[in-house]
Write an enzyme that holds these catalytic residues in place. Structure first.
Site, PDB file in Angstrom:
ATOM      1  N   PRO A 126      -1.417  -7.811  -8.160  1.00 16.36           N
ATOM      2  CA  PRO A 126      -1.659  -9.094  -8.349  1.00 16.36           C
ATOM      3  C   PRO A 126      -1.322  -9.143 -10.071  1.00 16.36           C
ATOM      4  O   PRO A 126      -1.832  -8.377 -10.717  1.00 16.36           O
ATOM      5  CB  PRO A 126      -3.318  -9.207  -8.248  1.00 16.36           C
ATOM      6  CG  PRO A 126      -3.655  -8.262  -7.275  1.00 16.36           C
ATOM      7  CD  PRO A 126      -2.706  -7.127  -7.663  1.00 16.36           C
ATOM      8  N   GLU A 127      -0.611 -10.157 -10.400  1.00 16.74           N
ATOM      9  CA  GLU A 127       0.026 -10.242 -11.668  1.00 16.74           C
ATOM     10  C   GLU A 127      -0.844 -11.817 -12.044  1.00 16.74           C
ATOM     11  O   GLU A 127      -1.520 -12.230 -11.581  1.00 16.74           O
ATOM     12  CB  GLU A 127       1.417 -10.560 -11.990  1.00 16.74           C
ATOM     13  CG  GLU A 127       2.093  -8.834 -11.215  1.00 16.74           C
ATOM     14  CD  GLU A 127       3.708  -9.078 -11.318  1.00 16.74           C
ATOM     15  OE1 GLU A 127       3.940  -9.689 -12.428  1.00 16.74           O
ATOM     16  OE2 GLU A 127       4.173  -8.285 -10.801  1.00 16.74           O
ATOM     17  N   HIS A 145     -12.763  -1.911   3.177  1.00 19.56           N
ATOM     18  CA  HIS A 145     -12.682  -1.495   1.768  1.00 19.56           C
ATOM     19  C   HIS A 145     -13.200  -2.041   0.777  1.00 19.56           C
ATOM     20  O   HIS A 145     -12.939  -2.373  -0.539  1.00 19.56           O
ATOM     21  CB  HIS A 145     -11.148  -1.266   1.376  1.00 19.56           C
ATOM     22  CG  HIS A 145     -10.219  -0.551   2.098  1.00 19.56           C
ATOM     23  ND1 HIS A 145     -10.293   0.647   2.499  1.00 19.56           N
ATOM     24  CD2 HIS A 145      -9.100  -0.977   2.833  1.00 19.56           C
ATOM     25  CE1 HIS A 145      -9.381   1.149   3.306  1.00 19.56           C
ATOM     26  NE2 HIS A 145      -8.620   0.267   3.669  1.00 19.56           N
ATOM     27  N   ARG A 182      -7.380   1.077  -2.655  1.00 22.05           N
ATOM     28  CA  ARG A 182      -6.898   2.161  -3.603  1.00 22.05           C
ATOM     29  C   ARG A 182      -7.925   2.442  -4.677  1.00 22.05           C
ATOM     30  O   ARG A 182      -7.607   3.568  -5.438  1.00 22.05           O
ATOM     31  CB  ARG A 182      -5.629   1.893  -4.206  1.00 22.05           C
ATOM     32  CG  ARG A 182      -4.532   2.092  -3.233  1.00 22.05           C
ATOM     33  CD  ARG A 182      -3.220   1.806  -3.670  1.00 22.05           C
ATOM     34  NE  ARG A 182      -2.134   1.890  -2.529  1.00 22.05           N
ATOM     35  CZ  ARG A 182      -1.158   1.198  -2.651  1.00 22.05           C
ATOM     36  NH1 ARG A 182      -0.558   0.812  -3.692  1.00 22.05           N
ATOM     37  NH2 ARG A 182      -0.253   1.233  -1.186  1.00 22.05           N
ATOM     38  N   ARG A 202       9.653  -4.272 -32.242  1.00 18.71           N
ATOM     39  CA  ARG A 202       9.941  -2.847 -31.815  1.00 18.71           C
ATOM     40  C   ARG A 202      11.348  -2.719 -31.281  1.00 18.71           C
ATOM     41  O   ARG A 202      12.182  -3.783 -31.709  1.00 18.71           O
ATOM     42  CB  ARG A 202       8.857  -2.845 -30.376  1.00 18.71           C
ATOM     43  CG  ARG A 202       7.742  -3.849 -30.466  1.00 18.71           C
ATOM     44  CD  ARG A 202       6.657  -2.971 -30.013  1.00 18.71           C
ATOM     45  NE  ARG A 202       5.414  -3.814 -30.512  1.00 18.71           N
ATOM     46  CZ  ARG A 202       4.029  -3.293 -29.991  1.00 18.71           C
ATOM     47  NH1 ARG A 202       3.967  -2.262 -29.773  1.00 18.71           N
ATOM     48  NH2 ARG A 202       3.023  -4.073 -30.446  1.00 18.71           N
TER      49      ARG A 202
END
Length: 271
Positions: free
Chosen positions: A2-3, A92, A111, A150
């Site tokens: 999920p972003e 889960h 996970r 950078r």
DNA sequence: TGAATTGTTATCGT
DNA sequence: AACGATAACAATTC
């Protein structure tokens, strides 16, 4: 997985059911992923009322009526679900919140990479996150400054949450394609046109994905339909929607990366 | 069975 | 020393 768009969708969906509710119980079956500790978090949040539900980067932020905050990070496979009466519990389940109206919110995570963090100081807890790409202050000049400060490959830099908050693997690949930029270009090599395009691309892809309620990905995130609109991610071997050249899968900074070798040909862009 | 998955952090090298 | 690249890690699915 999920972003930003998926987390934003979850926050918007859960907000009406959570704001105004009081937490009457909190349990976790995976205490390792609760910070600072499970008993401390429980003591701090049980009895508190939720005053707002917001998002910062990929964190879901529960604001509580005493000024404290509970942050939930879904990492790869975390989900929030509502317990449904009479139905068996989903798989889960790692943590549960019971609310004063009888609802039960579930944190499911196959996970177990997800994190739950209680803090009294939201600013401190989120201090090393970069700017929100959809907020007003995120201008092309700001992005240009971040890039030129950078000398890193573009893709790892965009994935770095301390540089820009909220992009993950999918939307980084999509934004780079939209901007016509190769993921390994050095960040300080972009010209003004490149930067403007990348800025526009990041915002466009995030806004579109939010409108689509995010990208549904096998068993990890259901509900969105952005997967129909992806231009490169997960499309290795399929024709580029712009030029027909087969999309190529690469490995950059240990991440699966998808590009159109013709459309993303480096810094020198026409216009 | 092991390859793939991702954000974060620890570590290595320049 | 500061930065950038790389490795390791969490734990599961297919």
């Amino acid at each position: 997985m999920p972003e930003l768009p998926e987390v934003e969708t979850i926050v918007r969906t859960c907000r009406p059911r959570l704001v105004g509710r009081r937490i009457v119980a909190f349990h976790s079956r995976w205490r390792k992923n609760v910070a600072p500790t499970l008993p401390a978090a429980r003591r701090a949040i049980v009895g508190r009322r939720i005053t707002a539900l917001t998002r910062r980067a990929k964190f879901i932020v529960f604001r509580l009526d005493d000024g404290g905050c509970l942050l939930v990070h879904l990492r790869m496979s975390g989900r929030l679900e509502w317990a449904k009466n009479g139905l068996p519990e989903p798989r889960h389940v790692r943590a549960t919140w019971d609310l004063d109206d009888g609802q039960r919110l579930l944190f499911c995570d196959a996970r177990k990479f997800g994190r739950i963090l209680y803090t009294r100081d939201l600013a401190a807890a989120t201090a090393d996150l970069g700017p929100e790409p959809l907020e007003r202050g995120f201008t092309p000049a700001k992005l240009g400054h971040l890039l030129q400060q950078r000398r890193r490959q573009l893709k790892p830099l965009l994935l770095d949450q301390s540089v820009i908050a909220g992009l993950g693997n999918i939307y980084t690949d999509e934004a780079l394609f939209l901007a016509g930029l190769h993921p390994t270009i050095r960040s300080d090599a972009l010209n003004e046109t490149n930067i403007r395009r990348l800025h526009q691309a990041i915002r466009d892809v995030l806004r579109l994905a939010i409108r689509q309620h995010g990208t549904s990905l096998d068993w990890i995130y259901p509900g969105g339909w952005m997967q129909e609109r992806l231009l490169v991610y997960g499309r290795a071997g399929e024709p580029c929607r712009r030029c027909g050249t087969p999309i190529v899968a690469l490995r950059i900074a240990q991440r699966g990366t998808h590009i159109c070798p013709r459309c993303q040909n480096g810094v020198a862009q026409r216009g």
